[in-house]
Design an enzyme around this catalytic site. Structure first.
Site, mmCIF file in Angstrom:
data_model
loop_
_atom_site.group_PDB
_atom_site.id
_atom_site.type_symbol
_atom_site.label_atom_id
_atom_site.label_comp_id
_atom_site.label_asym_id
_atom_site.label_seq_id
_atom_site.Cartn_x
_atom_site.Cartn_y
_atom_site.Cartn_z
ATOM 1 N N SER A 146 0.862 -1.192 0.000
ATOM 2 C CA SER A 146 0.000 0.000 0.000
ATOM 3 C C SER A 146 0.896 1.239 0.000
ATOM 4 O O SER A 146 2.088 1.147 0.311
ATOM 5 C CB SER A 146 -0.855 -0.032 1.277
ATOM 6 O OG SER A 146 -1.335 1.239 1.611
ATOM 7 N N TYR A 159 -3.253 -0.498 10.132
ATOM 8 C CA TYR A 159 -3.134 -0.773 8.692
ATOM 9 C C TYR A 159 -1.743 -0.354 8.209
ATOM 10 O O TYR A 159 -1.063 -1.082 7.484
ATOM 11 C CB TYR A 159 -4.227 -0.002 7.951
ATOM 12 C CG TYR A 159 -4.337 -0.300 6.467
ATOM 13 C CD1 TYR A 159 -5.167 -1.321 6.010
ATOM 14 C CD2 TYR A 159 -3.628 0.452 5.541
ATOM 15 C CE1 TYR A 159 -5.278 -1.579 4.644
ATOM 16 C CE2 TYR A 159 -3.734 0.203 4.182
ATOM 17 C CZ TYR A 159 -4.561 -0.820 3.740
ATOM 18 O OH TYR A 159 -4.661 -1.070 2.389
HETATM 19 P P1 NDP Z 1 -12.057 -5.259 -0.417
HETATM 20 O O1 NDP Z 1 -12.578 -4.944 0.944
HETATM 21 O O2 NDP Z 1 -12.836 -4.834 -1.610
HETATM 22 O O3 NDP Z 1 -11.792 -6.830 -0.529
HETATM 23 C C1 NDP Z 1 -11.064 -7.498 0.459
HETATM 24 C C2 NDP Z 1 -11.155 -8.984 0.211
HETATM 25 O O4 NDP Z 1 -10.415 -9.664 1.236
HETATM 26 C C3 NDP Z 1 -12.577 -9.486 0.251
HETATM 27 O O5 NDP Z 1 -12.764 -10.375 -0.803
HETATM 28 C C4 NDP Z 1 -12.665 -10.186 1.602
HETATM 29 O O6 NDP Z 1 -13.582 -11.240 1.527
HETATM 30 C C5 NDP Z 1 -11.238 -10.695 1.769
HETATM 31 N N1 NDP Z 1 -10.850 -10.938 3.156
HETATM 32 C C6 NDP Z 1 -10.830 -10.041 4.190
HETATM 33 N N2 NDP Z 1 -10.410 -10.651 5.303
HETATM 34 C C7 NDP Z 1 -10.154 -11.946 4.982
HETATM 35 C C8 NDP Z 1 -9.705 -13.069 5.711
HETATM 36 N N3 NDP Z 1 -9.412 -12.983 7.013
HETATM 37 N N4 NDP Z 1 -9.550 -14.250 5.061
HETATM 38 C C9 NDP Z 1 -9.841 -14.354 3.746
HETATM 39 N N5 NDP Z 1 -10.275 -13.324 2.996
HETATM 40 C C10 NDP Z 1 -10.442 -12.134 3.615
HETATM 41 O O7 NDP Z 1 -10.575 -4.680 -0.446
HETATM 42 P P2 NDP Z 1 -9.645 -4.239 -1.681
HETATM 43 O O8 NDP Z 1 -9.914 -5.085 -2.852
HETATM 44 O O9 NDP Z 1 -9.719 -2.784 -1.783
HETATM 45 O O10 NDP Z 1 -8.208 -4.589 -1.059
HETATM 46 C C11 NDP Z 1 -7.462 -5.742 -1.416
HETATM 47 C C12 NDP Z 1 -6.040 -5.572 -0.916
HETATM 48 O O11 NDP Z 1 -5.472 -4.405 -1.491
HETATM 49 C C13 NDP Z 1 -5.934 -5.392 0.603
HETATM 50 O O12 NDP Z 1 -4.758 -6.019 1.074
HETATM 51 C C14 NDP Z 1 -5.796 -3.897 0.755
HETATM 52 O O13 NDP Z 1 -5.157 -3.538 1.949
HETATM 53 C C15 NDP Z 1 -4.957 -3.576 -0.465
HETATM 54 N N6 NDP Z 1 -5.006 -2.184 -0.874
HETATM 55 C C16 NDP Z 1 -6.183 -1.600 -1.286
HETATM 56 C C17 NDP Z 1 -6.196 -0.279 -1.687
HETATM 57 C C18 NDP Z 1 -7.421 0.395 -2.161
HETATM 58 O O14 NDP Z 1 -7.364 1.620 -2.396
HETATM 59 N N7 NDP Z 1 -8.542 -0.284 -2.332
HETATM 60 C C19 NDP Z 1 -4.964 0.525 -1.668
HETATM 61 C C20 NDP Z 1 -3.794 -0.183 -1.219
HETATM 62 C C21 NDP Z 1 -3.832 -1.486 -0.845
HETATM 63 P P3 NDP Z 1 -14.560 -11.682 2.730
HETATM 64 O O15 NDP Z 1 -14.802 -10.455 3.555
HETATM 65 O O16 NDP Z 1 -15.771 -12.193 2.015
HETATM 66 O O17 NDP Z 1 -13.816 -12.753 3.434
#
Ligand code: NDP
Length: 255
Positions: A146, A159
């Site tokens: 990130s 975070y």
């Molecule tokens: P979302 O919230 O849209 O998606 C997150 C995903 O992670 C969901 O599919 C969720 O599924 C899954 N998830 C969360 N916790 C768990 C767990 N304990 N076990 C398995 N699956 C899990 O987030 P983003 O797509 O935005 O983010 C994806 C990655 O990118 C993250 O690491 C985030 O920190 C990183 N990121 C995002 C940015 C942004 O601007 N969006 C910027 C920088 C980094 P479910 O809840 O159904 O389990």
């Protein structure tokens, strides 16, 4: 050149891939030829994503487990072993956000974010690497970092600490596993239009700040991360190890 990026015959697991960035990454990896495994904690969401990918003709299966649960992760990899599934590409993408000023932050919330966003990459990475090492033909690990791997903002301390940790965990993986032809790199997205950012996208002040703070003048789209991840998953990056590549519209390059 196209062959360098061809992932045919490889199997990729992307954690947290039923929606958001993870889904775009898994679709990109599948389009590059990989068989893909969708992960998340919710069966229905994983099944829906698997169906969407299968409808597009991709070889796909689901694996429902919580990435922060060591026992569940070990069970998932034991099931892959039983089914003859060899994970050659792992993308540690699952992550959560939690906003609160640090003086009000409870330890359980700090821990929950650290467990999901940092410790899980170690737990899942360890299971994958053990098998890559044993098989003897290397592999690829891509951790999702990130902008907060480099710089802090108020109210997101756990975070930020976790994503800073991801940067150094990636280097540790490269240091220990490079000798086994495993390349571990990270991708650091800028602000991307996903569910995680719903409140920020709807906040006009924040939206204006994002648009004025990076040279591209806009938010990123999840699909704009897929090319970098395919590159890091492919032969094209066979001598690239321990790097963090920022896909941020140029954000970190400017004051
Ligand atoms: P979302 O919230 O849209 O998606 C997150 C995903 O992670 C969901 O599919 C969720 O599924 C899954 N998830 C969360 N916790 C768990 C767990 N304990 N076990 C398995 N699956 C899990 O987030 P983003 O797509 O935005 O983010 C994806 C990655 O990118 C993250 O690491 C985030 O920190 C990183 N990121 C995002 C940015 C942004 O601007 N969006 C910027 C920088 C980094 P479910 O809840 O159904 O389990």
């Amino acid at each position: 050149m196209a062959g360098l990026f061809d992932l045919s015959g490889r199997t990729a697991l992307v954690t947290g891939s039923a929606r958001g960035i993870g889904y775009s990454l898994i679709e990109g990896l599948a389009a590059a030829g990989a068989s893909v495994i969708v992960n998340g904690r919710r069966q229905e969401a994983v099944e829906a994503a698997v169906k969407k990918l299968q409808d597009k003709g991709y070889r796909t299966r689901g694996a429902v487990f919580d990435v922060a649960d060591e026992t569940a992760v070990a069970a998932a990899f034991a099931a892959f072993d039983r089914d003859g599934v060899e994970i050659g590409i792992l993308v540690n993408n699952a992550g959560i956000q939690f906003r609160k000023p640090m003086v009000e932050l409870e330890l359980k919330d700090w821990q929950r974010v650290l467990d999901t966003n940092l410790t899980a990459a170690f737990i899942v990475g360890r299971e994958a690497a053990r098998r890559m090492i044993q098989r003897g033909y290397g592999g690829k690990i891509i951790n999702i970092a990130s902008l907060t791997s480099e710089a802090a903002r108020a109210t997101v301390a756990p975070y930020t600490a976790a994503k800073g940790g991801i940067r150094m965990l990636t280097r540790s993986m490269a240091a220990e596993w490079g000798q086994f032809d495993i390349q571990a790199n990270a991708v650091g997205p800028g602000y991307i239009l996903t569910e995680m950012n719903t409140a920020l996208i709807e906040n006009l002040e924040f939206d204006a700040w994002v648009k004025s703070s990076n040279p591209s003048g806009r938010w990123g789209k999840p699909e704009e991360l897929a090319g970098t991840v395919v590159y890091l998953a492919s032969e094209a990056s066979s001598y690239v190890n321990g790097q963090v590549i920022y896909v941020d519209g140029g954000w970190l390059s400017v004051l």
